[in-house]
Design a protein around this motif. Sequence first.
Motif, PDB file in Angstrom:
ATOM      1  N   GLY A 156       0.817  -1.208   0.000  1.00 56.01           N
ATOM      2  CA  GLY A 156       0.000   0.000   0.000  1.00 56.01           C
ATOM      3  C   GLY A 156       0.843   1.246   0.000  1.00 56.01           C
ATOM      4  N   LYS A 157       0.505   2.180  -0.853  1.00 58.05           N
ATOM      5  CA  LYS A 157       1.280   3.400  -0.978  1.00 58.05           C
ATOM      6  C   LYS A 157       1.008   4.352   0.182  1.00 58.05           C
ATOM      7  CE  LYS A 157       1.458   3.284  -6.038  1.00 58.05           C
ATOM      8  NZ  LYS A 157       1.112   4.021  -7.290  1.00 58.05           N
ATOM      9  N   LEU A 158       1.960   5.209   0.431  1.00 59.93           N
ATOM     10  CA  LEU A 158       1.819   6.309   1.382  1.00 59.93           C
ATOM     11  C   LEU A 158       2.252   7.587   0.667  1.00 59.93           C
ATOM     12  CD1 LEU A 158       1.541   7.707   4.168  1.00 59.93           C
ATOM     13  CD2 LEU A 158       3.869   6.936   4.678  1.00 59.93           C
ATOM     14  N   LYS A 159       1.351   8.542   0.545  1.00 54.88           N
ATOM     15  CA  LYS A 159       1.664   9.807  -0.093  1.00 54.88           C
ATOM     16  C   LYS A 159       1.772  10.904   0.966  1.00 54.88           C
ATOM     17  CE  LYS A 159      -0.770   8.603  -4.368  1.00 54.88           C
ATOM     18  NZ  LYS A 159      -1.856   8.998  -5.314  1.00 54.88           N
ATOM     19  N   SER A 160       2.659  11.844   0.720  1.00 51.82           N
ATOM     20  CA  SER A 160       2.822  12.945   1.669  1.00 51.82           C
ATOM     21  C   SER A 160       2.924  14.271   0.937  1.00 51.82           C
ATOM     22  CB  SER A 160       4.069  12.733   2.535  1.00 51.82           C
ATOM     23  OG  SER A 160       5.250  12.731   1.742  1.00 51.82           O
ATOM     24  N   GLU A 161       2.491  15.316   1.624  1.00 52.52           N
ATOM     25  CA  GLU A 161       2.626  16.688   1.141  1.00 52.52           C
ATOM     26  C   GLU A 161       3.140  17.534   2.296  1.00 52.52           C
ATOM     27  OE1 GLU A 161      -1.249  17.901  -0.143  1.00 52.52           O
ATOM     28  OE2 GLU A 161      -1.603  16.022  -1.224  1.00 52.52           O
ATOM     29  N   GLY A 162       4.076  18.421   2.021  1.00 48.33           N
ATOM     30  CA  GLY A 162       4.563  19.328   3.050  1.00 48.33           C
ATOM     31  C   GLY A 162       5.712  18.802   3.877  1.00 48.33           C
ATOM     32  N   LEU A 163       6.323  17.681   3.459  1.00 42.17           N
ATOM     33  CA  LEU A 163       7.499  17.147   4.138  1.00 42.17           C
ATOM     34  C   LEU A 163       8.713  17.281   3.232  1.00 42.17           C
ATOM     35  CD1 LEU A 163       6.078  13.872   5.753  1.00 42.17           C
ATOM     36  CD2 LEU A 163       6.479  16.079   6.868  1.00 42.17           C
ATOM     37  N   ARG A 164       9.885  17.362   3.831  1.00 41.08           N
ATOM     38  CA  ARG A 164      11.106  17.543   3.047  1.00 41.08           C
ATOM     39  C   ARG A 164      11.348  16.366   2.105  1.00 41.08           C
ATOM     40  NH1 ARG A 164      15.005  21.001   3.104  1.00 41.08           N
ATOM     41  NH2 ARG A 164      14.261  21.967   5.047  1.00 41.08           N
ATOM     42  N   TRP A 165      11.094  15.146   2.568  1.00 38.56           N
ATOM     43  CA  TRP A 165      11.286  13.967   1.735  1.00 38.56           C
ATOM     44  C   TRP A 165       9.946  13.282   1.515  1.00 38.56           C
ATOM     45  CZ3 TRP A 165      14.694  15.101   5.779  1.00 38.56           C
ATOM     46  CH2 TRP A 165      15.964  15.527   5.358  1.00 38.56           C
ATOM     47  N   ASN A 166       9.636  12.948   0.259  1.00 34.82           N
ATOM     48  CA  ASN A 166       8.376  12.305  -0.082  1.00 34.82           C
ATOM     49  C   ASN A 166       8.284  10.925   0.565  1.00 34.82           C
ATOM     50  OD1 ASN A 166       7.448  14.420  -1.705  1.00 34.82           O
ATOM     51  ND2 ASN A 166       8.510  13.613  -3.516  1.00 34.82           N
ATOM     52  N   SER A 167       7.131  10.637   1.125  1.00 33.58           N
ATOM     53  CA  SER A 167       6.901   9.332   1.741  1.00 33.58           C
ATOM     54  C   SER A 167       6.541   8.304   0.672  1.00 33.58           C
ATOM     55  CB  SER A 167       5.777   9.431   2.771  1.00 33.58           C
ATOM     56  OG  SER A 167       6.109  10.351   3.792  1.00 33.58           O
ATOM     57  N   TYR A 168       6.658   7.039   1.046  1.00 34.52           N
ATOM     58  CA  TYR A 168       6.308   5.948   0.135  1.00 34.52           C
ATOM     59  C   TYR A 168       5.803   4.778   0.978  1.00 34.52           C
ATOM     60  CZ  TYR A 168      11.019   4.375   1.467  1.00 34.52           C
ATOM     61  OH  TYR A 168      12.136   4.005   2.174  1.00 34.52           O
ATOM     62  N   GLY A 169       5.533   3.655   0.354  1.00 29.72           N
ATOM     63  CA  GLY A 169       4.964   2.518   1.083  1.00 29.72           C
ATOM     64  C   GLY A 169       5.988   1.785   1.919  1.00 29.72           C
ATOM     65  N   TYR A 170       6.351   2.369   3.055  1.00 33.55           N
ATOM     66  CA  TYR A 170       7.383   1.796   3.908  1.00 33.55           C
ATOM     67  C   TYR A 170       7.053   0.350   4.297  1.00 33.55           C
ATOM     68  CZ  TYR A 170       8.088   6.839   4.636  1.00 33.55           C
ATOM     69  OH  TYR A 170       8.250   8.184   4.464  1.00 33.55           O
ATOM     70  N   SER A 185       1.847  22.939   8.160  1.00 33.32           N
ATOM     71  CA  SER A 185       1.055  21.713   8.106  1.00 33.32           C
ATOM     72  C   SER A 185       1.678  20.743   7.120  1.00 33.32           C
ATOM     73  CB  SER A 185      -0.391  22.006   7.703  1.00 33.32           C
ATOM     74  OG  SER A 185      -0.473  22.402   6.351  1.00 33.32           O
ATOM     75  N   PHE A 186       1.340  19.482   7.258  1.00 31.64           N
ATOM     76  CA  PHE A 186       1.693  18.468   6.267  1.00 31.64           C
ATOM     77  C   PHE A 186       0.552  17.452   6.214  1.00 31.64           C
ATOM     78  CE2 PHE A 186       3.434  16.907  10.259  1.00 31.64           C
ATOM     79  CZ  PHE A 186       3.099  15.565  10.279  1.00 31.64           C
ATOM     80  N   THR A 187       0.456  16.743   5.104  1.00 29.40           N
ATOM     81  CA  THR A 187      -0.644  15.810   4.883  1.00 29.40           C
ATOM     82  C   THR A 187      -0.106  14.429   4.527  1.00 29.40           C
ATOM     83  OG1 THR A 187      -2.102  17.578   4.117  1.00 29.40           O
ATOM     84  CG2 THR A 187      -2.705  15.330   3.494  1.00 29.40           C
ATOM     85  N   LEU A 188      -0.720  13.405   5.106  1.00 30.27           N
ATOM     86  CA  LEU A 188      -0.392  12.021   4.790  1.00 30.27           C
ATOM     87  C   LEU A 188      -1.641  11.338   4.258  1.00 30.27           C
ATOM     88  CD1 LEU A 188       1.699  11.103   7.967  1.00 30.27           C
ATOM     89  CD2 LEU A 188       2.572  11.764   5.712  1.00 30.27           C
ATOM     90  N   ASP A 189      -1.457  10.412   3.331  1.00 28.54           N
ATOM     91  CA  ASP A 189      -2.596   9.727   2.725  1.00 28.54           C
ATOM     92  C   ASP A 189      -2.231   8.273   2.444  1.00 28.54           C
ATOM     93  OD1 ASP A 189      -4.947   9.035   1.515  1.00 28.54           O
ATOM     94  OD2 ASP A 189      -4.731  10.377  -0.210  1.00 28.54           O
ATOM     95  N   THR A 190      -2.873   7.358   3.139  1.00 24.28           N
ATOM     96  CA  THR A 190      -2.703   5.927   2.923  1.00 24.28           C
ATOM     97  C   THR A 190      -3.864   5.200   3.577  1.00 24.28           C
ATOM     98  OG1 THR A 190      -1.297   3.980   3.288  1.00 24.28           O
ATOM     99  CG2 THR A 190      -1.261   5.670   4.992  1.00 24.28           C
ATOM    100  N   GLU A 191      -4.218   4.060   3.044  1.00 18.87           N
ATOM    101  CA  GLU A 191      -5.270   3.246   3.665  1.00 18.87           C
ATOM    102  C   GLU A 191      -4.729   2.382   4.793  1.00 18.87           C
ATOM    103  OE1 GLU A 191      -8.551   3.503   3.248  1.00 18.87           O
ATOM    104  OE2 GLU A 191      -7.902   5.247   2.094  1.00 18.87           O
TER     105      GLU A 191
END
Length: 208
Positions: A156-170, A185-191
């Motif tokens: 499952g993917k993990l998307k981020s906005e507002g962080l220095r390094w882009n997140s991914y499906g850790y 602020s920053f935003t995270l999006d994953t199920e």
Amino acid sequence: MILAAGDFPTAPEPLKALREADYVCCCDSAAKALTEWGREPDAIVGDGDSIDEEMREKYGDIWHQIDEQEDNDLTKSTKFCVGKGFTHITYLGATGKREDHTLGNISLLARYRRELNVEPVMITDYGTFVTAQGRRTFKSFAGQQVSIFLMDNKEGKLKSEGLRWNSYGYREWWQGTLNEALGDSFTLDTEREYVVFQTHEKKEKSRF
């Protein structure tokens, strides 16, 4: 608020939360630490293995012994507070002293949100842990250190906005650590379920 029997807070942020809490439920021996700090507990919950006889007698009217050993005292206290109608619970003293307890208590935040419909916040001397699932925006400040822990090993993917390094499906806990907020602020999006840690203070720049 639930006060566990780990390291008693010393930083301004958790102590402010403790002073302002309307209701404090203590896990076993945390009650003694609370009274030594200068506040009376509203409830004491646990299996009784670490509360002394003097405290049992003094606070017998608010002492709730739960002997089953499937859950730890933090979970017993959480279920007790849920039974009282609390759904937004702040946890203090849940880290320190023993690393295995610290890891277990942090991971329990996801269970409390999922199974008990609790909105948990764990405050330490260094920062704050919260748990979520799906898309969520977090308040922050530029330079705030942010770590993200996915609580399962699923795809499952993990998307981020507002962080220095882009997140991914850790797939490993270490992969989401030591990120940094760029603004307010920053935003995270994953199920997938995840736990976020945010520091109280901005990271100091190296002098070297």
